[in-house]
Design an enzyme around this catalytic site. Structure first.
Site, PDB file in Angstrom:
ATOM      1  N   PRO A 129       0.729  -1.257   0.001  1.00 20.24           N
ATOM      2  CA  PRO A 129       0.052   0.077   0.091  1.00 20.24           C
ATOM      3  C   PRO A 129       0.645   1.288   0.149  1.00 20.24           C
ATOM      4  O   PRO A 129       0.534   2.653  -0.633  1.00 20.24           O
ATOM      5  CB  PRO A 129      -0.697  -0.043   1.376  1.00 20.24           C
ATOM      6  CG  PRO A 129      -0.990  -1.525   1.507  1.00 20.24           C
ATOM      7  CD  PRO A 129       0.097  -2.223   1.054  1.00 20.24           C
ATOM      8  N   SER A 133       6.024   2.065  -7.028  1.00 19.79           N
ATOM      9  CA  SER A 133       7.239   2.381  -7.588  1.00 19.79           C
ATOM     10  C   SER A 133       8.532   2.511  -6.730  1.00 19.79           C
ATOM     11  O   SER A 133       9.728   2.302  -7.346  1.00 19.79           O
ATOM     12  CB  SER A 133       6.936   3.959  -8.366  1.00 19.79           C
ATOM     13  OG  SER A 133       5.907   3.650  -9.345  1.00 19.79           O
ATOM     14  N   TRP A 158      -1.800  -5.419  -5.179  1.00 13.12           N
ATOM     15  CA  TRP A 158      -1.793  -5.486  -6.861  1.00 13.12           C
ATOM     16  C   TRP A 158      -1.228  -6.922  -7.279  1.00 13.12           C
ATOM     17  O   TRP A 158      -0.287  -6.696  -8.172  1.00 13.12           O
ATOM     18  CB  TRP A 158      -1.107  -4.331  -7.291  1.00 13.12           C
ATOM     19  CG  TRP A 158      -1.766  -2.963  -6.711  1.00 13.12           C
ATOM     20  CD1 TRP A 158      -1.364  -1.976  -6.323  1.00 13.12           C
ATOM     21  CD2 TRP A 158      -3.190  -2.584  -6.988  1.00 13.12           C
ATOM     22  NE1 TRP A 158      -2.104  -1.012  -5.932  1.00 13.12           N
ATOM     23  CE2 TRP A 158      -3.348  -1.298  -6.496  1.00 13.12           C
ATOM     24  CE3 TRP A 158      -4.189  -3.181  -7.668  1.00 13.12           C
ATOM     25  CZ2 TRP A 158      -4.418  -0.545  -6.332  1.00 13.12           C
ATOM     26  CZ3 TRP A 158      -5.309  -2.721  -7.794  1.00 13.12           C
ATOM     27  CH2 TRP A 158      -5.589  -1.177  -7.076  1.00 13.12           C
ATOM     28  N   GLU A 242      11.355  -9.352 -17.380  1.00  6.66           N
ATOM     29  CA  GLU A 242      10.057  -8.827 -16.785  1.00  6.66           C
ATOM     30  C   GLU A 242       9.353  -7.792 -18.033  1.00  6.66           C
ATOM     31  O   GLU A 242       8.318  -7.906 -18.323  1.00  6.66           O
ATOM     32  CB  GLU A 242      10.072  -8.094 -15.502  1.00  6.66           C
ATOM     33  CG  GLU A 242       8.746  -7.591 -15.103  1.00  6.66           C
ATOM     34  CD  GLU A 242       8.694  -6.650 -13.597  1.00  6.66           C
ATOM     35  OE1 GLU A 242       7.806  -6.374 -13.087  1.00  6.66           O
ATOM     36  OE2 GLU A 242       9.894  -6.538 -13.341  1.00  6.66           O
ATOM     37  N   GLY A 366       6.139  -1.478 -13.685  1.00  7.54           N
ATOM     38  CA  GLY A 366       6.900   0.028 -13.696  1.00  7.54           C
ATOM     39  C   GLY A 366       6.068   0.942 -14.681  1.00  7.54           C
ATOM     40  O   GLY A 366       5.867   0.793 -15.748  1.00  7.54           O
ATOM     41  N   SER A 368       5.074   3.986 -16.948  1.00  5.86           N
ATOM     42  CA  SER A 368       5.802   4.925 -18.165  1.00  5.86           C
ATOM     43  C   SER A 368       6.634   5.995 -17.420  1.00  5.86           C
ATOM     44  O   SER A 368       7.754   6.073 -18.061  1.00  5.86           O
ATOM     45  CB  SER A 368       4.516   5.441 -18.875  1.00  5.86           C
ATOM     46  OG  SER A 368       4.025   4.598 -19.522  1.00  5.86           O
TER      47      SER A 368
END
Length: 381
Positions: A129, A133, A158, A242, A366, A368
């Site tokens: 939470p 990033s 997520w 990834e 990640g 943009s």
């Protein structure tokens, strides 16, 4: 498309295309497999791919795979993305397999690499939470437990595909404080471990992501993947794979959105002629086609660089390929919706699904903004 592919790779791509047409070639088939778009993964279809040997395309032969590389993986992802095949568990499973292949024990490799080839799925638990990033801000803690093991307490969020995964690659803090890159450690956590609770998060994309709650979750010492405290550097070593995996999938989705749009504007008539014959749409199609072609070359070129030296980290190239391909996919789907008008917005057609799938692609793995920042730093800025 002019790419440096072998005859075997071209035959493989054609075989995957044929599988997608057979299993999910119609809207009725896809609706049945996904409960009208609410689920991104259909295990029986995934198992069929495993039985054909397709899931192990980049897994070493000693673990039941075909021994291919990132070009093969991207080719597979591009074709299942184009074919709208509901096997959403593959991307995260391939990322976990890559991490375990680089850093895991032999037993972990047998579990994950061998598991992937046989149809098992895997998820990743990294974001929290208060840490998205900023990975260094992770606070979920793994404290020393009995018999040299660890006890996990904290929350992850997520986490894609955790609701049906067989095991989860967890990144937790074993040392230092939130904000430190050192002190992060990877763990392989079986999904049925006591003290782990998975709670789904409802999104516009359906049932895809989850909250994970760890409460006195005990893990044995051999659940550590790689070295204790070395999780950050292990994560950095996996960036190429990834980001290429996400780019390969979105490349196929972009091409499918483009082709669906092209088919529509060739057939739809207004003012007595096909709407694609109007210059404004003809030019828009030209721009999108050019952008997608650039993405194809970027994806496959970056994959070739990784195959040439798998140990080399490519921060600039991997960020570029993720940034460019996901943004082009998003713009293609949005442009397709605009050109199709109300039909692009209607759930009767696939375009609104393309939009939902591509919108989130510029966020996960990640954002943009993060990719642009990384690229800028590689130029000394």
């Amino acid at each position: 498309m002019i790419l440096d592919l072998t005859d075997e790779q071209r035959a493989f791509a054609a075989a995957v295309d044929d599988f997608c047409r057979r299993e999910a070639g119609t809207r009725a088939q896809r609706d049945a497999l996904t409960d009208h778009g609410r689920h991104a993964h259909h295990q029986d279809t995934y198992q069929k791919l495993a039985d054909l040997g397709y899931l192990g395309v980049a897994i070493p032969e000693q673990f039941g795979g075909a021994g291919g590389g990132m070009v093969d993986t991207c080719l597979f992802l591009e074709r299942i993305g184009y074919g709208l095949l509901p096997v959403g568990g593959f991307a995260t499973s391939a990322i976990v397999a890559s991490a375990v292949q680089r850093s895991g024990s032999e037993a972990q490799k047998k579990t994950v690499l061998g598991g992937l080839t046989s149809g098992r799925t895997f998820s990743i638990a990294m974001s929290e939470p208060e840490a998205g990033s900023d990975v260094a801000a992770l606070a979920c803690r793994a404290a020393p437990g009995p018999d040299g093991g660890y006890v996990i307490n904290g929350q992850k969020t997520w986490c894609s595909n955790a609701h049906f995964a067989d095991a989860i690659l967890l990144v937790a803090r074993t040392g230092g404080a939130a904000g430190d890159h050192d002190g992060l450690t990877m763990f392989l956590v079986p999904a049925d471990t006591p003290g782990l609770r998975v709670s789904g998060i409802q999104t516009m994309g359906g049932k895809e992501v989850n909250d994970l709650y760890f409460t006195e979750c005990a893990l044995p010492a051999d659940s550590v993947v790689g070295t204790v405290g070395g999780g950050w550097w292990q994560l950095m070593a996996g960036l190429n794979v990834e980001r290429l995996i996400l780019a390969g999938l979105m490349l196929g989705t972009a091409q499918r959105a483009f082709d669906d749009t092209l088919d529509y504007i060739k057939q739809r008539k207004q003012f007595g002629r096909p709407i694609g014959s109007f210059q404004v749409l003809r030019h828009r199609i030209a721009d999108l086609a050019t952008e997608i072609e650039c993405c194809k070359l970027l994806v496959h070129r970056t994959a070739q660089l990784v195959d040439r030296d798998p140990a080399k980290v490519l921060p600039r190239e991997s960020s570029m390929v993720k940034l460019k391909t996901t943004e082009v996919a998003r713009e293609t789907a949005l442009a397709g919706m605009q050109m199709m008008g109300g039909y692009g917005y209607a759930s009767e057609y696939d375009m609104e699904r393309h939009v939902r799938a591509t919108l989130v692609s510029t966020i996960y793995g990640g954002t943009s903004e993060i990719q642009r920042d990384i690229i800028g730093k590689t130029y000394g800025l």
